[in-house]
Enzyme design. Structure first.
Site, PDB file in Angstrom:
ATOM      1  N   ILE A   1       0.858  -1.176   0.000  1.00 34.92           N
ATOM      2  CA  ILE A   1       0.000   0.000   0.000  1.00 34.92           C
ATOM      3  C   ILE A   1       0.896   1.229   0.000  1.00 34.92           C
ATOM      4  O   ILE A   1       1.854   1.309   0.772  1.00 34.92           O
ATOM      5  CB  ILE A   1      -0.924   0.015   1.230  1.00 34.92           C
ATOM      6  N   CYS A   2       0.601   2.178  -0.878  1.00 33.53           N
ATOM      7  CA  CYS A   2       1.308   3.458  -0.878  1.00 33.53           C
ATOM      8  C   CYS A   2       2.822   3.256  -1.029  1.00 33.53           C
ATOM      9  O   CYS A   2       3.280   2.556  -1.931  1.00 33.53           O
ATOM     10  CB  CYS A   2       0.940   4.229   0.390  1.00 33.53           C
TER      11      CYS A   2
END
Length: 315
Positions: free
Chosen positions: A103-104
């Site tokens: 994520i990210c």
């Protein structure tokens, strides 16, 4: 009885709270969909977060040895190299068949471990360029919400982790399961468009000083047809010199820059006014609503009406 699908969230130093919480919520056993979620760190104990608190993790990297899915949340500072043992653990998990997702900024951990070589990947829009420059063997896609490469998945910034985790549920259990979890989280089961619609509007920003005045002059005349000859005359340069200098300062041609400026101005009008799409297209120099829709879809991957529904009323 079939054992639960084990999801392990690998919490690294400086982990972003939202990124950690998203998989914990989506894969929580209380959803009733056969997931078991836990957190680990490099070692068991307290992992400092990006903020003023920490995460208590009961296990170290040994938790990855029996994980079916490993999720690596983003961490700050973005791009910080991961410890060698983390790379070894991620590679080991992937080699034995575990699914690895980030994520990210967590994409940097996967990249550092070599798991993204030869693949497409994404990360938060503000770090996409750095990811591409540091790891040239990765095809970075900065405008999408997530990328699914089978056993390796990456998502864009922050809330895009929710899109990714719901996508994983859809892949594992089908649309109805993902929709039910999304309903419980009070979120859309599938978001329209990609990450490009969230990039800041920076068309008039001065990337260099020589042509700053000409760019401002053009910004005040977007409703008119602007030619290279007019722009060069305002800059007091020959067209050839102007084109070269403009590309040096902005990284694009004048006509590409003006088109982006028109779309960005249309974004502002969609957010702040109730003007029709046709009226906005006329005001920003794109002529017709059809023309505005065409360029909006091409640059932002959403329609003007979808963009207005998402951002109208936002300051």
């Amino acid at each position: 009885m079939q054992r639960p699908h084990r999801v392990v969230v690998l919490v690294l130093d400086g982990a972003l709270p939202l990124d950690v919480g998203i998989p914990a919520e989506v894969f929580h056993p209380e959803t009733g969909f056969g997931y078991e979620v836990s957190a680990c760190g490099v070692t068991a104990g307290t992992v400092p977060s990006h903020g003023s608190f920490g995460y208590a993790v009961p296990r170290g990297l040994e938790a990855l040895a029996d994980a079916d899915t490993v999720v690596v949340p983003g961490y700050a500072p973005a791009g910080r190299p991961i410890p060698g043992e983390v790379g070894d653990a991620l590679r080991g998990a992937e080699a034995r068949g575990a699914r690895i997702a980030s994520i990210c900024y967590g994409a940097f951990a996967l990249a550092d471990a070599g798991l993204l070589d030869g693949l497409r990947a994404t990360t938060h829009w503000d770090a996409a360029e750095a990811l591409a420059e540091r790891y040239p063997r990765i095809t970075v896609e900065p405008n999408v919400l997530f990328v699914d490469e089978g056993s390796i998945l990456t998502s864009a910034g922050a809330a895009a982790g929710l899109d990714l985790c719901l996508h994983i549920v859809r892949r594992d259990l089908g649309v109805s399961a993902a929709t039910e979890i999304a309903r419980g989280l009070v979120t859309a089961p599938y978001r329209t468009g990609g990450q490009a619609q969230y990039l800041p509007k920076a068309s008039s920003a001065a990337h260099g000083e020589t042509l700053a005045a000409t760019r401002e002059w053009a910004m005040s005349r977007l409703d008119r047809q602007l030619t290279i000859a007019e722009l060069a005359e305002h800059a007091k340069m020959s067209p050839r010199t102007f084109l070269r200098r403009f590309a040096d300062e902005t990284g694009s041609t004048p006509l590409q820059w003006i088109l982006r400026a028109r779309v960005d101005t249309a974004r502002e009008l969609l957010e702040s006014t109730k003007l029709s799409v046709d009226r906005i297209a006329d005001q920003v120099g794109l002529g017709t609503g059809s023309n505005l829709r065409l360029h909006f879809r091409r640059l932002l991957d959403v329609s003007p009406s979808e963009y207005r529904a998402t951002f109208s009323g936002r300051s």
